[in-house]
Write a protein that holds these residues in place. Structure first.
Motif, PDB file in Angstrom:
ATOM      1  N   GLY A  51      17.780  15.549  -8.977  1.00 51.72           N
ATOM      2  CA  GLY A  51      16.913  15.260 -10.111  1.00 51.72           C
ATOM      3  C   GLY A  51      16.373  13.845 -10.169  1.00 51.72           C
ATOM      4  N   VAL A  52      16.676  13.039  -9.172  1.00 48.85           N
ATOM      5  CA  VAL A  52      16.189  11.660  -9.145  1.00 48.85           C
ATOM      6  C   VAL A  52      14.803  11.639  -8.505  1.00 48.85           C
ATOM      7  CG1 VAL A  52      16.591   9.343  -8.238  1.00 48.85           C
ATOM      8  CG2 VAL A  52      18.516  10.738  -9.000  1.00 48.85           C
ATOM      9  N   ASN A  53      13.864  10.999  -9.159  1.00 47.51           N
ATOM     10  CA  ASN A  53      12.509  10.882  -8.632  1.00 47.51           C
ATOM     11  C   ASN A  53      12.497   9.773  -7.571  1.00 47.51           C
ATOM     12  OD1 ASN A  53       9.775  10.652  -8.159  1.00 47.51           O
ATOM     13  ND2 ASN A  53       9.209  10.771 -10.315  1.00 47.51           N
ATOM     14  N   ALA A  54      12.915  10.144  -6.362  1.00 43.00           N
ATOM     15  CA  ALA A  54      13.053   9.158  -5.283  1.00 43.00           C
ATOM     16  C   ALA A  54      11.715   8.543  -4.891  1.00 43.00           C
ATOM     17  CB  ALA A  54      13.699   9.814  -4.070  1.00 43.00           C
ATOM     18  N   ASN A  55      10.646   9.306  -4.987  1.00 40.93           N
ATOM     19  CA  ASN A  55       9.329   8.760  -4.652  1.00 40.93           C
ATOM     20  C   ASN A  55       8.947   7.618  -5.583  1.00 40.93           C
ATOM     21  OD1 ASN A  55       8.717  10.561  -2.502  1.00 40.93           O
ATOM     22  ND2 ASN A  55       8.319  12.143  -4.007  1.00 40.93           N
ATOM     23  N   LEU A  56       9.197   7.802  -6.851  1.00 39.13           N
ATOM     24  CA  LEU A  56       8.869   6.755  -7.822  1.00 39.13           C
ATOM     25  C   LEU A  56       9.722   5.513  -7.598  1.00 39.13           C
ATOM     26  CD1 LEU A  56       7.385   5.811 -10.381  1.00 39.13           C
ATOM     27  CD2 LEU A  56       9.222   6.886 -11.697  1.00 39.13           C
ATOM     28  N   ILE A 107       0.833  -1.210   0.000  1.00 35.21           N
ATOM     29  CA  ILE A 107       0.000   0.000   0.000  1.00 35.21           C
ATOM     30  C   ILE A 107       0.865   1.256   0.000  1.00 35.21           C
ATOM     31  CG2 ILE A 107      -1.628   1.339   1.391  1.00 35.21           C
ATOM     32  CD1 ILE A 107      -2.897  -1.395   2.185  1.00 35.21           C
ATOM     33  N   VAL A 108       1.887   1.273   0.859  1.00 30.05           N
ATOM     34  CA  VAL A 108       2.790   2.428   0.886  1.00 30.05           C
ATOM     35  C   VAL A 108       3.525   2.548  -0.446  1.00 30.05           C
ATOM     36  CG1 VAL A 108       4.822   3.407   2.010  1.00 30.05           C
ATOM     37  CG2 VAL A 108       3.031   2.384   3.388  1.00 30.05           C
ATOM     38  N   THR A 160       4.506   5.362  -5.477  1.00 30.72           N
ATOM     39  CA  THR A 160       4.642   5.238  -6.925  1.00 30.72           C
ATOM     40  C   THR A 160       3.686   6.187  -7.643  1.00 30.72           C
ATOM     41  OG1 THR A 160       5.312   2.931  -6.688  1.00 30.72           O
ATOM     42  CG2 THR A 160       4.554   3.629  -8.865  1.00 30.72           C
ATOM     43  N   VAL A 161       2.448   6.237  -7.189  1.00 29.96           N
ATOM     44  CA  VAL A 161       1.472   7.143  -7.812  1.00 29.96           C
ATOM     45  C   VAL A 161       1.900   8.598  -7.624  1.00 29.96           C
ATOM     46  CG1 VAL A 161      -0.914   7.981  -7.644  1.00 29.96           C
ATOM     47  CG2 VAL A 161      -0.445   5.522  -7.682  1.00 29.96           C
ATOM     48  N   PHE A 162       2.376   8.940  -6.425  1.00 28.72           N
ATOM     49  CA  PHE A 162       2.844  10.305  -6.189  1.00 28.72           C
ATOM     50  C   PHE A 162       4.059  10.619  -7.059  1.00 28.72           C
ATOM     51  CE2 PHE A 162       5.355  13.480  -3.868  1.00 28.72           C
ATOM     52  CZ  PHE A 162       4.413  14.510  -3.791  1.00 28.72           C
ATOM     53  N   GLY A 163       4.969   9.658  -7.193  1.00 29.24           N
ATOM     54  CA  GLY A 163       6.141   9.864  -8.034  1.00 29.24           C
ATOM     55  C   GLY A 163       5.780  10.047  -9.494  1.00 29.24           C
ATOM     56  N   VAL A 195      10.347  -0.046  -5.270  1.00 27.84           N
ATOM     57  CA  VAL A 195      11.075  -0.974  -4.390  1.00 27.84           C
ATOM     58  C   VAL A 195      10.155  -1.501  -3.298  1.00 27.84           C
ATOM     59  CG1 VAL A 195      12.914  -1.112  -2.667  1.00 27.84           C
ATOM     60  CG2 VAL A 195      13.353  -0.017  -4.860  1.00 27.84           C
ATOM     61  N   LEU A 196       9.394  -0.613  -2.661  1.00 28.58           N
ATOM     62  CA  LEU A 196       8.488  -1.039  -1.590  1.00 28.58           C
ATOM     63  C   LEU A 196       7.373  -1.936  -2.127  1.00 28.58           C
ATOM     64  CD1 LEU A 196       8.156   2.178   0.577  1.00 28.58           C
ATOM     65  CD2 LEU A 196       9.347   0.073   1.145  1.00 28.58           C
ATOM     66  N   LEU A 197       6.900  -1.646  -3.311  1.00 25.72           N
ATOM     67  CA  LEU A 197       5.856  -2.476  -3.918  1.00 25.72           C
ATOM     68  C   LEU A 197       6.380  -3.876  -4.219  1.00 25.72           C
ATOM     69  CD1 LEU A 197       2.960  -2.472  -4.911  1.00 25.72           C
ATOM     70  CD2 LEU A 197       3.772  -1.603  -7.089  1.00 25.72           C
ATOM     71  N   ILE A 198       7.584  -3.978  -4.745  1.00 27.47           N
ATOM     72  CA  ILE A 198       8.173  -5.297  -5.021  1.00 27.47           C
ATOM     73  C   ILE A 198       8.411  -6.062  -3.721  1.00 27.47           C
ATOM     74  CG2 ILE A 198      10.251  -6.457  -5.878  1.00 27.47           C
ATOM     75  CD1 ILE A 198      10.382  -4.244  -8.039  1.00 27.47           C
ATOM     76  N   PHE A 199       8.962  -5.369  -2.715  1.00 26.56           N
ATOM     77  CA  PHE A 199       9.208  -6.014  -1.431  1.00 26.56           C
ATOM     78  C   PHE A 199       7.897  -6.477  -0.789  1.00 26.56           C
ATOM     79  CE2 PHE A 199       9.625  -5.668   3.232  1.00 26.56           C
ATOM     80  CZ  PHE A 199      10.591  -6.647   3.430  1.00 26.56           C
ATOM     81  N   GLY A 200       6.880  -5.626  -0.812  1.00 26.57           N
ATOM     82  CA  GLY A 200       5.593  -5.976  -0.225  1.00 26.57           C
ATOM     83  C   GLY A 200       4.951  -7.161  -0.914  1.00 26.57           C
ATOM     84  N   GLN A 201       5.005  -7.189  -2.232  1.00 26.33           N
ATOM     85  CA  GLN A 201       4.420  -8.309  -2.962  1.00 26.33           C
ATOM     86  C   GLN A 201       5.194  -9.603  -2.729  1.00 26.33           C
ATOM     87  OE1 GLN A 201       1.469  -8.615  -4.816  1.00 26.33           O
ATOM     88  NE2 GLN A 201       1.198  -6.814  -3.529  1.00 26.33           N
ATOM     89  N   THR A 202       6.509  -9.489  -2.585  1.00 22.20           N
ATOM     90  CA  THR A 202       7.318 -10.671  -2.294  1.00 22.20           C
ATOM     91  C   THR A 202       6.947 -11.251  -0.934  1.00 22.20           C
ATOM     92  OG1 THR A 202       9.129  -9.808  -3.628  1.00 22.20           O
ATOM     93  CG2 THR A 202       9.671 -11.546  -2.044  1.00 22.20           C
ATOM     94  N   MET A 203       6.845 -10.387   0.076  1.00 22.37           N
ATOM     95  CA  MET A 203       6.469 -10.847   1.420  1.00 22.37           C
ATOM     96  C   MET A 203       5.063 -11.450   1.415  1.00 22.37           C
ATOM     97  SD  MET A 203       8.883 -10.502   3.590  1.00 22.37           S
ATOM     98  CE  MET A 203      10.037 -10.898   2.309  1.00 22.37           C
TER      99      MET A 203
END
Length: 85
Positions: free
Chosen positions: A39-44, A15-16, A21-24, A49-57
């Motif tokens: 200039g790096v879109n850290a939010n995106l 969820i986070v 990702t949407v905000f980025g 990264v968090l979405l991949i980690f969350g789905q893996t868990m």
């Protein structure tokens, strides 16, 4: 109840990750916002990264739950005394 902690943890991180990702994506063309991160879109990127980690868990927790559900449960042997009592 045998709830694997990876399931709610995976949902929380997913969820986070979706929110970041949407905000980025929504703020991708705002150069002033990302000036501090060179200039790096850290939010995106961290959202992905968090979405991949969350789905893996989440998937690991679901796989564990399915494996536990497919195993036959062992009956409790009430003739044996419990440890420490």
């Amino acid at each position: 109840m045998n709830l694997d902690l990876r399931i709610p943890m995976g949902l929380m991180f997913s969820i986070v990750g979706i929110i970041l990702t949407v905000f980025g994506i929504a703020t991708n063309h705002d150069a002033a916002l990302y000036a501090k991160s060179l200039g790096v879109n850290a939010n995106l990127w961290w959202g992905i990264v968090l979405l991949i980690f969350g789905q893996t868990m989440f998937q690991l927790g679901r796989r564990s739950q399915k494996r536990l559900a497919s195993q036959p449960s062992e009956p409790l042997d009430e003739s044996r005394p419990s440890h420490g009592h």
